[in-house]
Design a protein around this motif. Sequence first.
Motif, PDB file in Angstrom:
ATOM      1  N   PHE A 176       0.829  -1.198   0.000  1.00 53.11           N
ATOM      2  CA  PHE A 176       0.000   0.000   0.000  1.00 53.11           C
ATOM      3  C   PHE A 176       0.867   1.253   0.000  1.00 53.11           C
ATOM      4  CE2 PHE A 176      -3.682  -2.427   1.478  1.00 53.11           C
ATOM      5  CZ  PHE A 176      -3.092  -3.469   2.171  1.00 53.11           C
ATOM      6  N   TRP A 177       0.277   2.298  -0.513  1.00 54.44           N
ATOM      7  CA  TRP A 177       0.781   3.641  -0.260  1.00 54.44           C
ATOM      8  C   TRP A 177      -0.329   4.414   0.438  1.00 54.44           C
ATOM      9  CZ3 TRP A 177       5.507   5.727  -0.575  1.00 54.44           C
ATOM     10  CH2 TRP A 177       6.484   5.040  -1.323  1.00 54.44           C
ATOM     11  N   TYR A 178       0.058   4.982   1.593  1.00 52.71           N
ATOM     12  CA  TYR A 178      -0.860   5.825   2.346  1.00 52.71           C
ATOM     13  C   TYR A 178      -0.327   7.250   2.319  1.00 52.71           C
ATOM     14  CZ  TYR A 178      -3.543   1.983   4.448  1.00 52.71           C
ATOM     15  OH  TYR A 178      -4.371   0.917   4.655  1.00 52.71           O
ATOM     16  N   LYS A 179      -1.273   8.174   2.373  1.00 56.81           N
ATOM     17  CA  LYS A 179      -0.933   9.601   2.356  1.00 56.81           C
ATOM     18  C   LYS A 179      -1.384  10.230   3.666  1.00 56.81           C
ATOM     19  CE  LYS A 179      -2.404  13.801  -0.100  1.00 56.81           C
ATOM     20  NZ  LYS A 179      -3.258  14.307  -1.222  1.00 56.81           N
ATOM     21  N   GLN A 180      -0.499  11.016   4.252  1.00 54.84           N
ATOM     22  CA  GLN A 180      -0.836  11.720   5.483  1.00 54.84           C
ATOM     23  C   GLN A 180      -0.683  13.209   5.242  1.00 54.84           C
ATOM     24  OE1 GLN A 180       1.801  11.372   8.910  1.00 54.84           O
ATOM     25  NE2 GLN A 180       0.040  11.215  10.265  1.00 54.84           N
ATOM     26  N   PRO A 181      -1.785  13.899   4.921  1.00 54.58           N
ATOM     27  CA  PRO A 181      -1.727  15.349   4.708  1.00 54.58           C
ATOM     28  C   PRO A 181      -1.444  16.069   6.022  1.00 54.58           C
ATOM     29  CG  PRO A 181      -3.779  14.383   3.884  1.00 54.58           C
ATOM     30  CD  PRO A 181      -3.116  13.354   4.746  1.00 54.58           C
ATOM     31  N   PRO A 182      -1.203  17.353   5.961  1.00 55.61           N
ATOM     32  CA  PRO A 182      -0.940  18.108   7.191  1.00 55.61           C
ATOM     33  C   PRO A 182      -2.023  17.967   8.250  1.00 55.61           C
ATOM     34  CG  PRO A 182      -0.333  19.403   5.280  1.00 55.61           C
ATOM     35  CD  PRO A 182      -0.982  18.158   4.763  1.00 55.61           C
ATOM     36  N   SER A 183      -3.243  17.683   7.886  1.00 56.89           N
ATOM     37  CA  SER A 183      -4.313  17.490   8.866  1.00 56.89           C
ATOM     38  C   SER A 183      -4.126  16.208   9.644  1.00 56.89           C
ATOM     39  CB  SER A 183      -5.673  17.466   8.165  1.00 56.89           C
ATOM     40  OG  SER A 183      -5.768  16.327   7.308  1.00 56.89           O
ATOM     41  N   ILE A 189      -4.793   8.416   4.762  1.00 61.39           N
ATOM     42  CA  ILE A 189      -5.757   7.859   3.819  1.00 61.39           C
ATOM     43  C   ILE A 189      -5.033   6.975   2.808  1.00 61.39           C
ATOM     44  CG2 ILE A 189      -7.469   9.703   4.019  1.00 61.39           C
ATOM     45  CD1 ILE A 189      -6.297  10.965   1.540  1.00 61.39           C
ATOM     46  N   LEU A 190      -5.751   5.976   2.328  1.00 61.84           N
ATOM     47  CA  LEU A 190      -5.182   5.047   1.358  1.00 61.84           C
ATOM     48  C   LEU A 190      -5.102   5.707  -0.012  1.00 61.84           C
ATOM     49  CD1 LEU A 190      -4.259   2.116   0.727  1.00 61.84           C
ATOM     50  CD2 LEU A 190      -6.641   1.649   0.129  1.00 61.84           C
ATOM     51  N   VAL A 191      -3.956   5.583  -0.652  1.00 60.12           N
ATOM     52  CA  VAL A 191      -3.768   6.118  -1.998  1.00 60.12           C
ATOM     53  C   VAL A 191      -3.941   5.017  -3.036  1.00 60.12           C
ATOM     54  CG1 VAL A 191      -2.098   7.162  -3.599  1.00 60.12           C
ATOM     55  CG2 VAL A 191      -2.213   7.934  -1.203  1.00 60.12           C
ATOM     56  N   ILE A 192      -3.257   3.906  -2.795  1.00 59.39           N
ATOM     57  CA  ILE A 192      -3.273   2.848  -3.800  1.00 59.39           C
ATOM     58  C   ILE A 192      -2.861   1.532  -3.150  1.00 59.39           C
ATOM     59  CG2 ILE A 192      -0.868   3.110  -4.581  1.00 59.39           C
ATOM     60  CD1 ILE A 192      -2.013   2.960  -7.487  1.00 59.39           C
ATOM     61  N   ARG A 193      -3.335   0.436  -3.722  1.00 57.17           N
ATOM     62  CA  ARG A 193      -3.103  -0.897  -3.151  1.00 57.17           C
ATOM     63  C   ARG A 193      -2.701  -1.855  -4.264  1.00 57.17           C
ATOM     64  NH1 ARG A 193      -7.880  -1.834  -0.288  1.00 57.17           N
ATOM     65  NH2 ARG A 193      -8.901  -1.699  -2.285  1.00 57.17           N
ATOM     66  N   GLN A 194      -1.810  -2.780  -3.922  1.00 54.09           N
ATOM     67  CA  GLN A 194      -1.347  -3.777  -4.894  1.00 54.09           C
ATOM     68  C   GLN A 194      -1.355  -5.154  -4.240  1.00 54.09           C
ATOM     69  OE1 GLN A 194       0.233  -3.217  -8.244  1.00 54.09           O
ATOM     70  NE2 GLN A 194       0.080  -5.433  -8.376  1.00 54.09           N
ATOM     71  N   GLU A 195      -1.997  -6.116  -4.897  1.00 53.13           N
ATOM     72  CA  GLU A 195      -1.900  -7.494  -4.429  1.00 53.13           C
ATOM     73  C   GLU A 195      -0.685  -8.144  -5.072  1.00 53.13           C
ATOM     74  OE1 GLU A 195      -6.407  -6.700  -4.583  1.00 53.13           O
ATOM     75  OE2 GLU A 195      -4.613  -6.085  -5.637  1.00 53.13           O
ATOM     76  N   GLY A 223      -7.249  -5.785   2.840  1.00 56.84           N
ATOM     77  CA  GLY A 223      -6.157  -5.260   3.636  1.00 56.84           C
ATOM     78  C   GLY A 223      -6.159  -3.786   3.947  1.00 56.84           C
ATOM     79  N   GLU A 224      -7.218  -3.063   3.665  1.00 58.42           N
ATOM     80  CA  GLU A 224      -7.148  -1.629   3.893  1.00 58.42           C
ATOM     81  C   GLU A 224      -7.347  -1.286   5.364  1.00 58.42           C
ATOM     82  OE1 GLU A 224      -9.798   0.637   1.506  1.00 58.42           O
ATOM     83  OE2 GLU A 224      -9.281   2.549   2.448  1.00 58.42           O
ATOM     84  N   LEU A 225      -6.526  -0.378   5.839  1.00 61.51           N
ATOM     85  CA  LEU A 225      -6.670   0.170   7.172  1.00 61.51           C
ATOM     86  C   LEU A 225      -7.346   1.522   7.086  1.00 61.51           C
ATOM     87  CD1 LEU A 225      -3.261  -0.393   9.032  1.00 61.51           C
ATOM     88  CD2 LEU A 225      -5.468  -1.441   9.546  1.00 61.51           C
ATOM     89  N   PHE A 226      -8.200   1.789   8.044  1.00 60.29           N
ATOM     90  CA  PHE A 226      -8.845   3.100   8.151  1.00 60.29           C
ATOM     91  C   PHE A 226      -8.333   3.752   9.434  1.00 60.29           C
ATOM     92  CE2 PHE A 226     -11.934   2.747   4.750  1.00 60.29           C
ATOM     93  CZ  PHE A 226     -11.944   1.382   4.518  1.00 60.29           C
ATOM     94  N   PHE A 227      -7.806   4.937   9.279  1.00 54.93           N
ATOM     95  CA  PHE A 227      -7.136   5.598  10.384  1.00 54.93           C
ATOM     96  C   PHE A 227      -7.999   6.668  11.030  1.00 54.93           C
ATOM     97  CE2 PHE A 227      -2.724   4.227  10.577  1.00 54.93           C
ATOM     98  CZ  PHE A 227      -2.599   3.520   9.406  1.00 54.93           C
ATOM     99  N   GLY A 228      -7.768   6.847  12.326  1.00 54.74           N
ATOM    100  CA  GLY A 228      -8.293   8.012  13.015  1.00 54.74           C
ATOM    101  C   GLY A 228      -7.373   9.194  12.822  1.00 54.74           C
ATOM    102  N   GLU A 229      -7.756  10.315  13.398  1.00 55.83           N
ATOM    103  CA  GLU A 229      -6.967  11.539  13.240  1.00 55.83           C
ATOM    104  C   GLU A 229      -5.828  11.620  14.242  1.00 55.83           C
ATOM    105  OE1 GLU A 229     -10.222  14.505  11.175  1.00 55.83           O
ATOM    106  OE2 GLU A 229      -9.727  14.802  13.292  1.00 55.83           O
ATOM    107  N   GLY A 230      -5.761  10.670  15.135  1.00 55.33           N
ATOM    108  CA  GLY A 230      -4.645  10.628  16.059  1.00 55.33           C
ATOM    109  C   GLY A 230      -4.899  11.373  17.356  1.00 55.33           C
TER     110      GLY A 230
END
Lengths: 116, 115
Positions: A35-42, A46-52, B102-109
């Motif tokens: 996976f690639w996850y993105k963490q914006p300044p907030s 969030i999930l960006v993209i997934r690969q099996e 496999g997706e994880l859902f995150f909180g804001e921390g």
Amino acid sequence: AQTVTQSQPEMSVQEADNVTLSCTYDTSESDYYLFWYKQPPSRQMILVIRQEAYKQQNATENRFSVNFQKAAKSFSLKISDSQLGDAAMYFCAYSKFSNTGNQFYFGTGTSLTVIP
Amino acid sequence: NAGVMQNPRHLVRRRGQEARLRCSPMKGHSHVYWYRQLPEEGLKFMVYLQKENIIDESGMPKERFSAEFPKEGPSILRIQQVVRGDSAAYFCASSLQGQNTGELFFGEGSRLTVL
């Protein structure tokens, strides 16, 4: 033990250009997820993209695509036509599904700056 | 469908006090993960829980830290006798039981500051 390595702590890209973020991982498994996850300044991830891993075709999601090289255990993310909203921390992650659920392992992240 | 809810968003404690961080997973999710994020570091896995069961706590310090996910109510990450090194952002994530996408859902921390 599974490990995920992101060797680029920081990257920058000019708006509208393309950029590639690198990720390598270590595993002895043959079936897993990346996976690639993105963490914006907030800060909400969030999930960006997934690969099996069993799929040879590289995943794509709009302007985001991956280059998955299973033998090399490499999983890079390409962002095309970069936008200001792409500025964020990007985390590469590995997951292995088992009967008890998924375990996830994250890299240390790459901070992407988009220059107007 | 509400996302993963964490509270408090910010918590300030003095050294030696206790910190309790709460996480309500997405509706229908029975797997919860806790991660710690230190400045300029990635996400460090702490613990993985299912309802009433700890699946993997290999990332959690043996002392002062504990986690639970009861049958009813949120998951709790508890840090006793906090020290300055515990200051960090603590993220909770949830996933659907048996899901193999496999997706994880995150909180804001929850950001913990130890004075």
